[in-house]
Design a protein around this motif. Structure first.
Motif, mmCIF file in Angstrom:
data_model
loop_
_atom_site.group_PDB
_atom_site.id
_atom_site.type_symbol
_atom_site.label_atom_id
_atom_site.label_comp_id
_atom_site.label_asym_id
_atom_site.label_seq_id
_atom_site.Cartn_x
_atom_site.Cartn_y
_atom_site.Cartn_z
ATOM 1 N N THR A 174 -25.770 3.905 16.917
ATOM 2 C CA THR A 174 -26.948 3.613 17.718
ATOM 3 C C THR A 174 -27.471 4.906 18.332
ATOM 4 O OG1 THR A 174 -27.848 2.194 19.473
ATOM 5 C CG2 THR A 174 -25.668 3.156 19.842
ATOM 6 N N VAL B 69 -34.756 2.205 21.612
ATOM 7 C CA VAL B 69 -33.474 2.346 20.938
ATOM 8 C C VAL B 69 -33.729 2.705 19.471
ATOM 9 C CG1 VAL B 69 -31.331 1.176 20.304
ATOM 10 C CG2 VAL B 69 -32.414 0.700 22.512
ATOM 11 N N THR C 78 -27.674 -5.245 11.644
ATOM 12 C CA THR C 78 -28.704 -4.398 12.251
ATOM 13 C C THR C 78 -29.613 -5.333 13.040
ATOM 14 O OG1 THR C 78 -28.613 -2.869 10.386
ATOM 15 C CG2 THR C 78 -30.544 -2.739 11.824
ATOM 16 N N THR D 68 -29.829 0.945 14.987
ATOM 17 C CA THR D 68 -28.549 0.446 15.493
ATOM 18 C C THR D 68 -27.892 -0.429 14.433
ATOM 19 O OG1 THR D 68 -29.333 0.498 17.781
ATOM 20 C CG2 THR D 68 -27.423 -0.905 17.291
#
Length: 924
Positions: free
Chosen positions: A863, A872, A893, A875
């Motif tokens: 991540t 973000v 994911t 990840t």
């Protein structure tokens, strides 16, 4: 004639094996004594020529019969006994119509036993008890008890009970390469047939147990009440296949009747009316690859990665795989690996997919074709020391890894470039030595879909020639170090796009050129501490086409016209450099923790001069009136550039630094201090144009500062770089001929800077990873910061490396054990200030961690976070469970454009790799 009946009995069963006794007893027929004497006298007188057997006329004494020999040798401790059984022989040579009886055994028998070994000559039996061993012909047999009938050529072996009443010393039967571990066995040496109870055997990866086994011959077995598994525990396997009837051909195949899968001793509804399992010691066997079932919201149901594996030879193979969706989408893949020891090795993959989204008539209907070709080849240097051939090809549709229905390769997806190179080189051992290479290269931007390709590139170089070296061969001083070379570079270059790749339009704009260069150089010492070098370079460039530029009155614009035909230009330049090395040491005392710091500086000054080549320039009118003219050269746009219009007179400065410290070691027993690298490199470089003049001439180039070091026992790599511009900019962002400090600013204006950190730690030394992964072949990272590659119907490589032992010992010590883990950390920071924006253009952190939650559970996460976009980054969560003979993993994911999940559970063994359940979602 007196007739006697002879009876031979050998009594050994009641005697010790180290003493042999033979009793011979003659019993006469029950007749009257008078009649016997009378008959003997009568026969002696009247029947002199009557004998019970025909003998020769020679009157020789008949020697007495010797007893037939039976040799039994045994040592006093009963550890080794050998039996040699010979057929009876008579010292009297007979001419008889009755054939002698054949020997009982065809070879020697070797055996031993701990408690006793009994031989019964009457019943023709050898009985061995307790840790019994028997070796006869190609049979090796160990058991608790062994009974051999050497008249019938049969042997029986079984287990025995110990003092607690538990069965021990199970038989172990080995004939050739076949081994069986049953409860008991009966085997005939003549017919090679056997009857086996509760047999246990291994064939390749299979472990087979059967209630009753009938051995027809060396190549056919029939099993009843059998079960087979790949589990290491045959008595209590976590799973097995149960069947009532089996035909088993060792090393070739297993054919069964009704077969049922049993997991944890619980029968499952999974059954087959019959089953066929190939067995072979060969590593490459052709066979069918079963597809996996999947479904998609946009393409319907599918069968993926079904096909056939062709084991063509020991040197190469071929795998054909295909996908099919109910909406008409399909994919084809050809994969081949090849290798020849001490010669070459490589692999080639071709992927093609015809993708249909939704259904015809719907607004989201779309159809496209994508492909990808990968080829990797390397040649062993031992095959030909003077030549080499290598290939690393990765080309195809720019959007293949983003749109493929077969795999989710995030590392390849995030990479913006596909590149390829195929090259051949050869060295000619002439004087001087000549090196030649041919190569084809390819570079493809997956965002702009622009492709640059050279097909081919020719490079030729002649080794250095020192014309002024004497016979002693010493190259010392300015004059003797003078050397010259010859270099040739020819290139055929193409620039195109995805849609025009290898179409006729691609070849219309080909650029062909050839560059010749002859550098003349020398190097020498100056004032003992300075290293000086100087060189003159002559260059000649050939082109197959040039341009002609003029103003087109019809189009009202300047146009270039391509002129086909040979043309060339010639240039020359001069350069020199002077450098030295300066060492400096700062001592702080041996009683200090940091005892000294060593600073090494390597300053250098360079000078280069290139004159102006105006003769290759022409003028053209830039407007309709023709009053405004500009200069141009017909060689513009050439692959080797064009001659310069203005002369270049540049002085360059470069300073490199390294810093190293001597630190007192924490280990008090060590006398010598420990060396620690503070800065691996710290470089500063700039240049000054001596010909720059005028108001807008910026003579001093920006300073480039770069450096790097390693911290925390070389586990963290730190690299940084920055650009410092001494000149100021105006309100429009253009550099002006005014120093920044004179414009009210600082001495230097930082226009850009970047820093990267890479840190890897682990609870144990990590093994080297496979560097031939899909992501890295595409130019990605070798670590898993971008997650692991996920291929549909491919269990991929397990996180378990096989060192985890099966059993309960490790589980019971779970809370006392140290669980392995590793972490990779990467940080990137980019600063931009070209036009006084003073902003952070990039600021992101990425982390990848893997840990063992238990000895049988592994977890991994990749991540990151982008502080500029405030989001973000990619990840991925990874879970894997070792189920002894099975393996289960789950990859997820959770968000983003590449959001997907995948679940897999299946048998580890390659023989039963098709027994699995693999479910993968398509990218949202």
């Amino acid at each position: 004639m007196t007739i006697f009946a002879k009876k031979l009995s050998v009594h050994l069963t009641d005697q010790k094996t180290d003493h042999n006794f033979t009793k011979i007893v003659f019993k006469p027929l029950q007749t009257n004594l008078f009649n016997i004497v009378l008959l003997s006298f009568f026969l002696s007188l009247g029947c002199n020529q009557l004998y019970s057997q025909d003998i020769s006329k020679k009157r020789n004494a008949i020697p007495s019969k010797k007893q037939a020999e039976t040799t039994v040798a045994a040592n006093a401790n009963l550890n080794q006994t050998k039996l040699d059984l010979k057929k009876e022989t008579d010292t009297v040579k007979k001419i008889d119509s009755i054939k002698p009886k054949k020997a009982f055994l065809d070879g020697k028998v070797k055996y031993k036993a701990d408690k006793y070994a009994k031989i019964d000559q009457k019943k023709k039996l050898i009985t061995l008890y307790d840790k019994a061993e028997l070796y006869y012909q190609d049979v090796e047999l160990t058991a608790g008890i062994i009974v051999m009938d050497y008249e019938k050529n049969e042997v029986y072996a079984g287990r025995i009970k110990d003092s607690t009443g538990k069965y021990t010393q199970y038989p172990h039967f080995k004939q050739g390469t076949n081994e069986v571990e049953p409860d008991s066995i009966r085997f005939n040496f003549k017919s090679k047939k056997a009857l086996i109870w509760n047999s246990r055997s291994e064939q390749g990866e299979f472990r087979i147990k059967a209630a009753i086994t009938k051995k027809e011959n060396d190549s056919v077995y029939f099993l009843k009440g059998a079960r087979f598994t790949t589990s290491t525990n045959i008595e209590k396997p976590e799973y097995y296949f149960q069947t009532s009837k089996v035909k088993f051909i060792p090393g070739k195949k297993v054919i069964t009747g009704l077969t049922n899968l049993v997991i944890a001793d619980v029968p499952t509804p999974l059954a087959l009316p019959f089953a066929y399992f190939p067995l072979s010691k060969e590593t490459n066997i052709s066979g069918i690859i079963l597809p996996s079932y999947n479904d998609s919201n946009t393409r319907g149901f599918s069968l993926q990665n079904g096909g056939y594996y062709f084991a063509l030879s020991d040197n190469y193979d071929l795998t054909f795989l295909g996908d099919y969706y109910t909406n008409g989408s399909y994919g084809l893949r050809f994969e081949s690996s090849y290798a020849k020891r001490y010669a070459y090795r490589g692999n080639i993959n071709f992927r093609y997919e015809n993708l249909i989204t939704s259904e015809r008539g719907y607004p989201d209907y779309a159809k496209q074709k994508i492909y990808n070709i990968q080829w990797s080849h390397s040649r062993d240097s031992k095959a030909s020391p003077n030549s080499s051939f290598s290939a690393s090809v990765n080309l195809g549709s720019s959007k293949y890894f983003q749109q493929s229905i077969n795999q989710a390769n995030i590392g390849s997806n995030l990479n913006n470039t596909l590149s390829s190179s195929v090259s051949y080189s050869k060295t000619f051992n002439s004087v001087p030595q000549v090196r030649m290479s041919l190569s084809a290269t390819h570079s493809q931007n997956t965002q702009t879909q622009v492709i640059n390709m050279t097909l081919p590139t020719l490079q030729l170089s002649v080794d250095r020639i020192y014309p002024f070296v004497g016979k002693d061969g010493v190259k010392k001083g300015f004059f003797k170090n003078i050397n010259l070379q010859y270099n040739l570079n020819g290139r055929n270059s193409y620039t195109t796009t995805d849609t025009l790749f290898f179409k006729p339009e691609m070849f219309k704009d080909a650029q062909i050129g050839m560059q010749h260069s002859i550098p003349l150089s020398t190097n020498f010492k100056l004032f003992k501490y300075f290293s000086a070098s100087t060189s003159v370079n002559y260059e000649e460039v050939w082109y197959a086409k040039t341009i002609s530029r003029k103003y087109d009155t019809d189009l009202s614009e300047v146009v270039d016209k391509t002129v086909n035909g040979f043309d060339a230009y010639r240039t020359y330049s001069f350069s020199s450099s002077l450098g030295t090395t300066i060492y400096g040491t700062f001592n702080f005392g041996k009683d200090k923790k940091i005892q000294s710091i060593r600073h090494v500086m390597r300053p250098s000054v360079s000078y280069s001069y290139t004159p102006s080549f105006e003769k290759y320039y022409d003028t053209y009118a830039s407007d309709a009136t023709g009053t405004i003219t500009k200069q141009y050269t017909r060689f513009e746009g050439g692959i080797y550039g064009s001659p310069g219009l203005s002369n270049s007179n540049i002085v360059g400065f470069d300073l490199s630094n390294t810093f190293e410290a001597k630190v007192r070691d924490r280990d008090s027993t060590k006398v010598e201090p420990k060396k620690v690298m503070l800065l691996n490199n710290l470089n500063v470089s700039t240049s000054y144009n001596l010909n720059a003049d005028g108001v807008n001439s910026l003579a001093l180039a920006p300073f480039r500062v770069s450096g790097g070091t390693q911290l925390f026992q070389n586990k963290m790599n730190v690299n940084f770089a920055t650009t410092l511009d001494p000149y100021a900019i105006n309100n429009s962002g253009t550099r002006i001929n005014t120093f920044n400090i004179n414009n009210g600013g600082s001495l230097f204006r930082m226009t850009s800077a970047n820093m990267t950190l890479n840190y890897s730690i682990s609870s144990r030394e990590k093994d080297k990873k496979d560097k031939n992964t899909q992501g890295e072949r595409n130019g990605g990272r070798e670590d898993d910061l971008f997650g692991k590659n996920t291929v549909v119907n491919n269990s991929s490589k397990s996180q378990f490396d096989g060192s985890e032992d099966e059993g309960t010992d490790k589980i019971s010590k779970f809370f006392k054990s140290k669980l392995p883990w590793d972490m990779t950390f990467a940080y990137s920071l980019t600063y931009g200030n070209t036009n006084r924006e003073k902003e952070i253009t990039g600021n992101s952190i990425m982390i990848s961690a893997n840990a063992d939650l238990t000895p049988k559970w592994k977890m991994g996460v990749s991540t990151g976070y982008d502080f500029v976009q405030n989001g973000v980054t990619y990840t991925q969560l990874r879970f894997e469970r070792d189920l002894l003979s099975w393996r289960m993993d789950f990859n997820w994911t959770p968000f983003g454009t590449n959001a997907n999940w995948g679940f897999f559970i299946g048998i580890k063994s390659g023989v039963l790799s098709d027994i699995k359940w693999d479910k993968r979602s398509t990218t949202y």
